[in-house]
Design a protein around this motif. Sequence first.
Motif, PDB file in Angstrom:
ATOM      1  N   ALA A 241      58.573  -8.383  21.342  1.00  0.00           N
ATOM      2  CA  ALA A 241      57.457  -9.310  21.111  1.00  0.00           C
ATOM      3  C   ALA A 241      56.128  -8.671  21.496  1.00  0.00           C
ATOM      4  CB  ALA A 241      57.670 -10.597  21.893  1.00  0.00           C
ATOM      5  N   CYS A 242      56.144  -7.883  22.577  1.00  0.00           N
ATOM      6  CA  CYS A 242      54.932  -7.165  22.989  1.00  0.00           C
ATOM      7  C   CYS A 242      54.507  -6.184  21.907  1.00  0.00           C
ATOM      8  CB  CYS A 242      55.183  -6.442  24.311  1.00  0.00           C
ATOM      9  SG  CYS A 242      53.770  -5.471  24.898  1.00  0.00           S
ATOM     10  N   TRP A 243      55.443  -5.421  21.364  1.00  0.00           N
ATOM     11  CA  TRP A 243      55.124  -4.488  20.286  1.00  0.00           C
ATOM     12  C   TRP A 243      54.463  -5.222  19.117  1.00  0.00           C
ATOM     13  CZ3 TRP A 243      60.434  -1.498  19.854  1.00  0.00           C
ATOM     14  CH2 TRP A 243      60.515  -0.585  20.916  1.00  0.00           C
ATOM     15  N   ILE A 244      55.076  -6.319  18.731  1.00  0.00           N
ATOM     16  CA  ILE A 244      54.584  -7.042  17.545  1.00  0.00           C
ATOM     17  C   ILE A 244      53.199  -7.623  17.783  1.00  0.00           C
ATOM     18  CG2 ILE A 244      54.977  -9.052  16.076  1.00  0.00           C
ATOM     19  CD1 ILE A 244      57.997  -8.564  16.446  1.00  0.00           C
ATOM     20  N   SER A 245      53.035  -8.370  18.880  1.00  0.00           N
ATOM     21  CA  SER A 245      51.769  -9.066  19.107  1.00  0.00           C
ATOM     22  C   SER A 245      50.619  -8.102  19.366  1.00  0.00           C
ATOM     23  CB  SER A 245      51.909 -10.064  20.265  1.00  0.00           C
ATOM     24  OG  SER A 245      52.277  -9.417  21.458  1.00  0.00           O
TER      25      SER A 245
ATOM     26  N   GLN B  12      53.449 -16.570  22.823  1.00  0.00           N
ATOM     27  CA  GLN B  12      54.680 -17.262  23.200  1.00  0.00           C
ATOM     28  C   GLN B  12      55.486 -17.625  21.959  1.00  0.00           C
ATOM     29  OE1 GLN B  12      55.695 -17.581  26.329  1.00  0.00           O
ATOM     30  NE2 GLN B  12      57.617 -18.502  25.676  1.00  0.00           N
ATOM     31  N   LEU B  13      54.784 -17.990  20.896  1.00  0.00           N
ATOM     32  CA  LEU B  13      55.464 -18.303  19.638  1.00  0.00           C
ATOM     33  C   LEU B  13      56.167 -17.069  19.080  1.00  0.00           C
ATOM     34  CD1 LEU B  13      55.985 -20.381  17.377  1.00  0.00           C
ATOM     35  CD2 LEU B  13      53.852 -19.637  16.323  1.00  0.00           C
ATOM     36  N   VAL B  14      55.501 -15.917  19.151  1.00  0.00           N
ATOM     37  CA  VAL B  14      56.119 -14.665  18.704  1.00  0.00           C
ATOM     38  C   VAL B  14      57.351 -14.349  19.545  1.00  0.00           C
ATOM     39  CG1 VAL B  14      55.783 -12.171  18.489  1.00  0.00           C
ATOM     40  CG2 VAL B  14      53.951 -13.728  17.799  1.00  0.00           C
ATOM     41  N   LEU B  15      57.236 -14.504  20.862  1.00  0.00           N
ATOM     42  CA  LEU B  15      58.363 -14.224  21.757  1.00  0.00           C
ATOM     43  C   LEU B  15      59.548 -15.121  21.434  1.00  0.00           C
ATOM     44  CD1 LEU B  15      59.704 -12.914  24.202  1.00  0.00           C
ATOM     45  CD2 LEU B  15      58.466 -14.540  25.664  1.00  0.00           C
TER      46      LEU B  15
ATOM     47  N   LEU C 262      49.506 -22.280  13.863  1.00  0.00           N
ATOM     48  CA  LEU C 262      50.683 -22.227  14.730  1.00  0.00           C
ATOM     49  C   LEU C 262      51.800 -23.106  14.174  1.00  0.00           C
ATOM     50  CD1 LEU C 262      49.146 -22.289  18.329  1.00  0.00           C
ATOM     51  CD2 LEU C 262      50.245 -20.361  17.182  1.00  0.00           C
ATOM     52  N   ALA C 263      51.423 -24.281  13.662  1.00  0.00           N
ATOM     53  CA  ALA C 263      52.430 -25.168  13.061  1.00  0.00           C
ATOM     54  C   ALA C 263      53.047 -24.506  11.831  1.00  0.00           C
ATOM     55  CB  ALA C 263      51.790 -26.501  12.688  1.00  0.00           C
ATOM     56  N   ARG C 264      52.219 -23.830  11.048  1.00  0.00           N
ATOM     57  CA  ARG C 264      52.715 -23.130   9.860  1.00  0.00           C
ATOM     58  C   ARG C 264      53.695 -22.032  10.252  1.00  0.00           C
ATOM     59  NH1 ARG C 264      48.467 -19.218   7.189  1.00  0.00           N
ATOM     60  NH2 ARG C 264      48.995 -18.172   9.143  1.00  0.00           N
ATOM     61  N   GLN C 265      53.341 -21.237  11.257  1.00  0.00           N
ATOM     62  CA  GLN C 265      54.225 -20.151  11.679  1.00  0.00           C
ATOM     63  C   GLN C 265      55.503 -20.677  12.315  1.00  0.00           C
ATOM     64  OE1 GLN C 265      51.012 -17.641  13.723  1.00  0.00           O
ATOM     65  NE2 GLN C 265      52.412 -16.101  12.935  1.00  0.00           N
ATOM     66  N   SER C 266      55.374 -21.708  13.137  1.00  0.00           N
ATOM     67  CA  SER C 266      56.546 -22.278  13.789  1.00  0.00           C
ATOM     68  C   SER C 266      57.526 -22.807  12.749  1.00  0.00           C
ATOM     69  CB  SER C 266      56.117 -23.395  14.739  1.00  0.00           C
ATOM     70  OG  SER C 266      57.233 -23.971  15.379  1.00  0.00           O
ATOM     71  N   SER C 267      57.001 -23.474  11.733  1.00  0.00           N
ATOM     72  CA  SER C 267      57.839 -24.001  10.663  1.00  0.00           C
ATOM     73  C   SER C 267      58.528 -22.868   9.910  1.00  0.00           C
ATOM     74  CB  SER C 267      56.985 -24.834   9.705  1.00  0.00           C
ATOM     75  OG  SER C 267      57.749 -25.280   8.605  1.00  0.00           O
ATOM     76  N   MET C 268      57.787 -21.793   9.676  1.00  0.00           N
ATOM     77  CA  MET C 268      58.347 -20.649   8.967  1.00  0.00           C
ATOM     78  C   MET C 268      59.477 -20.001   9.756  1.00  0.00           C
ATOM     79  SD  MET C 268      58.108 -17.014   9.040  1.00  0.00           S
ATOM     80  CE  MET C 268      56.471 -16.573   9.660  1.00  0.00           C
ATOM     81  N   TYR C 269      59.281 -19.828  11.076  1.00  0.00           N
ATOM     82  CA  TYR C 269      60.300 -19.202  11.905  1.00  0.00           C
ATOM     83  C   TYR C 269      61.562 -20.061  11.994  1.00  0.00           C
ATOM     84  CZ  TYR C 269      56.874 -15.779  13.574  1.00  0.00           C
ATOM     85  OH  TYR C 269      55.952 -14.765  13.659  1.00  0.00           O
ATOM     86  N   GLN C 270      61.386 -21.389  12.027  1.00  0.00           N
ATOM     87  CA  GLN C 270      62.524 -22.289  12.205  1.00  0.00           C
ATOM     88  C   GLN C 270      63.281 -22.548  10.908  1.00  0.00           C
ATOM     89  OE1 GLN C 270      60.995 -25.833  14.057  1.00  0.00           O
ATOM     90  NE2 GLN C 270      60.252 -24.731  15.866  1.00  0.00           N
ATOM     91  N   ALA C 271      62.653 -22.244   9.788  1.00  0.00           N
ATOM     92  CA  ALA C 271      63.290 -22.496   8.498  1.00  0.00           C
ATOM     93  C   ALA C 271      64.464 -21.542   8.297  1.00  0.00           C
ATOM     94  CB  ALA C 271      62.278 -22.323   7.371  1.00  0.00           C
ATOM     95  N   PRO C 272      65.470 -21.961   7.526  1.00  0.00           N
ATOM     96  CA  PRO C 272      66.588 -21.054   7.249  1.00  0.00           C
ATOM     97  C   PRO C 272      66.121 -19.873   6.401  1.00  0.00           C
ATOM     98  CG  PRO C 272      66.725 -23.025   5.881  1.00  0.00           C
ATOM     99  CD  PRO C 272      65.630 -23.268   6.872  1.00  0.00           C
TER     100      PRO C 272
END
Length: 245
Positions: free
Chosen positions: A180-184, A150-153, A88-98
């Motif tokens: 988000a529903c489609w993706i998850s 929630q992270l995906v949303l 989750l930390a890895r994905q969160s960091s990826m989403y927040q990165a430019p």
Amino acid sequence: MDKSPSARARVAHKPAAPRLFDEIDSADTRAKILAAAFRRLASEGYAALSVREIARDAGVNHALINYHFRTKDQLVIAVLDAANQRLLARQSSMYQAPGVFAQKWADARRFYESDLGSGFVRVQAELWAASLSNAELRDKFLPRLLAWKQLVLQAVREALDAAQTHGVELPRVLSAEVIACWISEFWLGMEFADLLGVKEEQLTHRAALDAVQWLLESLDARAAAAAAEPERRPARKAAARKTHR
């Protein structure tokens, strides 16, 4: 009571009982147990999970597992948490990165292939399946699953906000919650199909992932064009003035 010199000598030389909990506070011991349990879950599944076999694999007394985790369900949830928190930390960091969203989608796909190969996808699926008939396990497992959703949303909301900033707006029916529903839900279904080894489904899933990649690349291009538009306007006005002189 035998108080003879020979009896006292036997007592004096009697070997001390092994201390089962010498490593009771050792973080290394806990890590070994979690790693061994993860490997067993990923290779054999929840139904075949044996605390004694985990202890043997970890090189510890099985009493230590009971001390640290108390029950098998608490152990497997700890296994899931240890892996899930990192992911989750890895994905969160990826989403927040430019960066553009198409690239982030490509990164997420690579993460998935890595998680599939490491056994994490199998571990999560095993606990999902087991929680259907185990209410106690379900109560522990469900919040972990919802945290990922929630992270995906949140990532979808940020993507839509960024798109709107650049003048790219989707129809109102395509809300962040719907996308988000489609993706998850698609991703979870794909995981089960991949674990079952359904080759035909795998090909269709890859095509669907590629289609989303294309869609995001198109939206990124539109956003980039919209962002560049204010910079091009002065140049066009200057060119127009020269033309009419």
